[in-house]
Design an enzyme around this catalytic site. Structure first.
Site, mmCIF file in Angstrom:
data_model
loop_
_atom_site.group_PDB
_atom_site.id
_atom_site.type_symbol
_atom_site.label_atom_id
_atom_site.label_comp_id
_atom_site.label_asym_id
_atom_site.label_seq_id
_atom_site.Cartn_x
_atom_site.Cartn_y
_atom_site.Cartn_z
ATOM 1 C CD GLN A 17 2.747 -4.630 -39.775
ATOM 2 O OE1 GLN A 17 3.970 -4.599 -39.636
ATOM 3 N NE2 GLN A 17 1.910 -4.229 -38.841
ATOM 4 C CD GLU A 18 -2.446 -8.084 -42.243
ATOM 5 O OE1 GLU A 18 -2.864 -8.241 -41.081
ATOM 6 O OE2 GLU A 18 -2.961 -7.287 -43.043
ATOM 7 C CB SER A 19 0.479 -13.529 -39.252
ATOM 8 O OG SER A 19 1.259 -13.921 -40.376
#
Length: 823
Positions: free
Chosen positions: A698-700
């Site tokens: 989700q972050e990267s």
């Protein structure tokens, strides 16, 4: 990881600001921690690989992403296994370990010639990426001398030039770039630019101009053409020929189309004219920037020059420029003068920007007055409707909720047909929620739906109204309202949420059977969504998802690339027997592809990603190309692009085929990259490695070089202040902020921070994830009002953390489905 921000900004779009500076950016070598020791990793991992079932890909010249050796007590590994281990260390950004292992392999008499050749190249590349420029020069020269026929001699020469730049040995850098150009022209633009910059450092302006002129002749894209012209202009200025620089700037203006870039070039041309002793001509350039491009940064810088020179500037343009530069008091002064003239035809525009400037400057009372003046005196203004909403918002900011609500309602009453009327009611309802008037807010949401049934936010308004009924304890009304929403708007996101909450309302009413039926419907109709997953948990008796701690066992589903390609053939028209995985020449012969490959090989990852992004966009609607690119990007370690292409492929499939998409494609879309690092850190912090993987996705999307607008960096998107705090907690004294882009650091810090939040919130996953995103202090405040975590997700004052939780919930489910089958 060295950041190349000039390139990130410069080549993002044609004619964007391309060269904020021409001086070579050099970062001194830094002392870095021995991460293999800090993480408890063996300097030379053992040779027993961890078996895993992953998609099989064609071999590539880039470092192979293969299962990484696990730690065990065995003899020194054989060379081929050490090569895999060293490549793993390099991909992790653990350059000390990579250098050590590549060096050991290169010196190993038992290594084959090919293994020694690979080690020779990558030991040099490791030093370059670690900013060990002296070591990079030595090892690159050794590679070039020892393997003169290697296909990577040209990239090695380019890297040698970069290493000399790092040492500020400009003559050697210039010579290395020239040698690269004799061998290869794929990165000719970068090489000519490197020559030009090195020559500028040597004050050899004629050589710099010649390099940039050669670059212009070789340029195949307009963005590079204007970039080279900027280089010539700066060299001409350096040798005190400003009129020649102006000629270059004028040539750029003849083709540039982006406002921000044109404004910047006008400013630079004016500066050159000042140097040429022609201030009047310079002032005309400044005025053009101010009058034509008032929203840009260089319009403001031009305005400063004009004001300092005492040149009259139109007050309206002056106020507009100051407002967009966030210099509010000068904007207020200038726009007030416009309004006071009364006969100015731009009075409506001036009043609007004056009201906004006053609000931004904290003067809410006068902002309200100016909004009212605009509404009364210039009702035909395109900003009149916005003025009503801004006036209401200013009343709310002053704490006068009653007056704010009155303004919203008065606007809807007087202008019911305005496209802003539904928004006015939406804002009014949200304001009522914020002050605790839940019953009143429910009425307003329903009023919006009744008055404007075609408005885009009607389903969400109806959902919110029912949620407020639930919060007030009127479970019957809430259930009835959600049921009506599902019937009237069945295919909306609001209906997906409503099905889950119908079950919650039934449970609150003591009707467990109907609650069960509602949750079963939520699971059936949206099984992969946050609400479907929460429904499944409640059916299983899991009221709150808690971290179960470390669980190493990954019982993965078997995947087959052949099965995936048979699925593709079932709905794509492709020749029988044709290879589906191989990139066609239509892609590989594109300049962007060739440049991307070359940039990636010499360590310019960000620039390479920009080139590959062009390819992805060009083939975005071609499903076969998306499949081929997903594989190719995966092979090259470009995981974000690979994931995006895999997801796009499945969306391009016919609706009836999507449900049968093979697990091979799902594993491309939900990969477990950096597996050993994630598992090791999850074990250290007692986390489920799949939860950590879901967070990183989700972050990267597993792209190490990514940076958010908030300056969050790397795989786990840690912001610098949090990184400093974590480093202090871990006792890491020898590190720097750039290390946040290194996977070995980012995963370590991300795992630690998630561990801290889980501990802080008693192992509850939802508030821990929200705290990771928004900060623990905020979440503690929210929990004081929402003990029901499902309600917290719906009613958190900031929407982003709730959205974040929903997405990671879905990611976590997919990872458990793919890598822990049977759960």
């Amino acid at each position: 990881m060295k950041r190349q921000l000039v390139w990130l900004i410069g080549l993002a779009c044609i004619m964007a600001p391309l060269a904020c500076t021409r001086q070579a950016s050099v970062r001194a070598p830094s002392t870095r921690p021995r991460f293999e020791l800090a993480l408890g990793l063996s300097p030379i991992p053992t040779c027993t690989p961890t078996p895993t079932v992953t998609p099989t890909f064609t071999a590539t010249s880039m470092p192979t992403r293969t299962p990484i050796p696990t730690q065990a007590s065995t003899a020194t590994p054989v060379p081929s296994q050490r090569l895999a281990s060293a490549r793993q260390a390099f991909e992790w950004g653990d350059f000390d370990r990579a250098k050590q292992e590549f060096d050991a392999l290169y010196a190993d008499p038992g290594a084959s010639n090919e293994e020694r050749r690979e080690a020779a190249f990558w030991r040099a590349r490791s030093r370059l990426d670690a900013s060990d420029y002296t070591g990079a020069v030595a090892t690159l020269q050794q590679f070039i001398t020892t393997y003169p026929d290697d296909r990577r001699i040209a990239p090695a020469q380019f890297m040698l030039a970069r290493a000399y730049e790092g040492l500020q040995e400009w003559r050697n850098a210039l010579a290395a770039y020239r040698q690269y150009l004799r061998l290869n022209k794929v990165l000719a633009m970068e090489a000519y630019d490197g020559i030009g910059k090195a020559a500028m450092q040597l004050s050899d302006y004629a050589t710099a101009i010649q390099a940039y002129m050669e670059g212009m002749q070789a340029a195949k894209e307009s963005s590079w053409l204007v970039y080279m012209r900027e280089g010539i202009a700066q060299a001409e200025l350096a040798r005190n020929r400003p009129q020649e620089a102006v000629k270059q700037y004028d040539a750029i203006l003849s083709v540039a189309r982006v406002d921000a870039y044109r404004s910047r070039i006008l400013y630079l041309a004016a500066q050159a004219l000042i140097q040429a002793g022609d201030p009047q001509a310079a002032q005309q350039r400044y005025l053009e920037a101010v009058n034509r491009y008032p929203t840009t940064q260089y319009a403001y810088l031009s305005l400063v020059e004009l004001v300092n020179a005492g040149v009259p500037v139109d007050d309206y343009q002056r106020g507009l420029v100051d407002y967009h530069a966030k210099v509010y008091q000068p904007a207020i002064d200038a726009l007030t003068r416009v309004v006071q003239r009364k006969l100015d035809a731009r009075e409506g525009e001036a009043l609007w920007y004056l009201a906004l400037s006053l609000k931004a400057n904290g003067d809410l009372s006068r902002s309200i007055e100016r909004c009212q003046q605009l509404i009364d005196k210039v009702p035909q203004s395109k900003h009149a409707g916005d003025a009503w909403l801004e006036m209401a918002a200013a009343h709310a900011l002053r704490g006068d909720t009653e007056q704010a609500l009155h303004v919203y309602r008065q606007f809807v009453t007087q202008y019911p047909a305005s496209p802003l009327a539904p928004q006015a009611l939406w804002r009014a309802a949200n304001l009522q929620v914020s002050v605790g008037d839940l019953a009143g807010a429910a009425v307003t949401y329903r009023d919006l739906a009744a008055r404007y049934p075609q408005a885009e936010n009607v389903p969400q308004a109806l959902f919110n109204a029912a949620l407020l009924d639930y919060r007030r304890g009127d479970y019957t009304a809430a259930r009835t309202a959600w049921q009506a929403l599902v019937q009237k708007h069945p295919n909306t996101d609001a209906a997906v949420a409503a099905r889950f909450w119908i079950g919650k309302a039934c449970l609150a009413l003591g009707d467990q059977e109907r609650a069960k039926q509602a949750w079963q419907a939520a699971m059936r109709l949206a099984p992969d969504s946050y609400y479907g997953l929460r429904a499944a948990e409640l059916l299983a008796g899991v009221a709150v998802l808690r971290s179960g701690g470390f669980e190493e066992q990954l019982n993965e589903l078997a995947v087959s690339q052949t099965e995936a390609e048979e699925w593709l053939r079932s709905w794509l028209k492709v020749p029988t027997g044709a290879s589906l995985a191989t990139l066609p020449s239509a892609i590989t012969e594109l300049l962007a592809w060739q440049r991307g490959e070359a940039l990636l090989e010499v360590g310019h990852r960000i620039q390479a990603l920009e080139e590959f992004e062009k390819i992805k966009q060009q083939w975005w609607d071609d499903p076969l190309a998306m499949y081929q690119l997903a594989l190719a990007f995966h092979e090259r370690g470009l995981y974000r692009l690979s994931i995006i292409c895999a997801e796009r492929l499945m969306r391009l499939a016919p609706v009836e085929r999507r449900a049968q998409a093979p697990f091979f494609l799902h594993k491309l879309a939900y990969p477990l990259h950096f597996r050993e690092l994630i598992i090791a850190q999850a074990q250290t912090r007692n986390l489920d490695p799949l939860l950590l993987a879901a967070l990183i996705r989700q972050e990267s999307l597993f792209e190490p070089s990514i940076t958010s607008i908030a300056d969050a960096r790397g795989l786990a998107q840690v912001i610098p202040p949090t990184g400093e705090w974590i480093a202090g907690q871990l006792g890491w004294t020898k590190w720097q902020l750039d290390d946040l882009w290194r996977p070995v650091v980012s995963v370590t810090f991300g795992a630690y921070y998630l561990h801290v939040q889980l501990n802080a919130f008693d192992g509850r996953v939802v508030p821990a994830l929200m705290a990771y995103n928004a900060g623990p202090g905020r979440v503690r405040q929210w929990l004081e009002n929402f003990s029901d975590l499902d309600m917290l997700v719906e009613m958190a004052p900031v929407s982003e953390p709730a959205h974040y939780v929903r997405l990671i919930y879905a990611n976590y489910y997919r990872y458990r489905q793919l890598y822990r089958s049977g759960t």
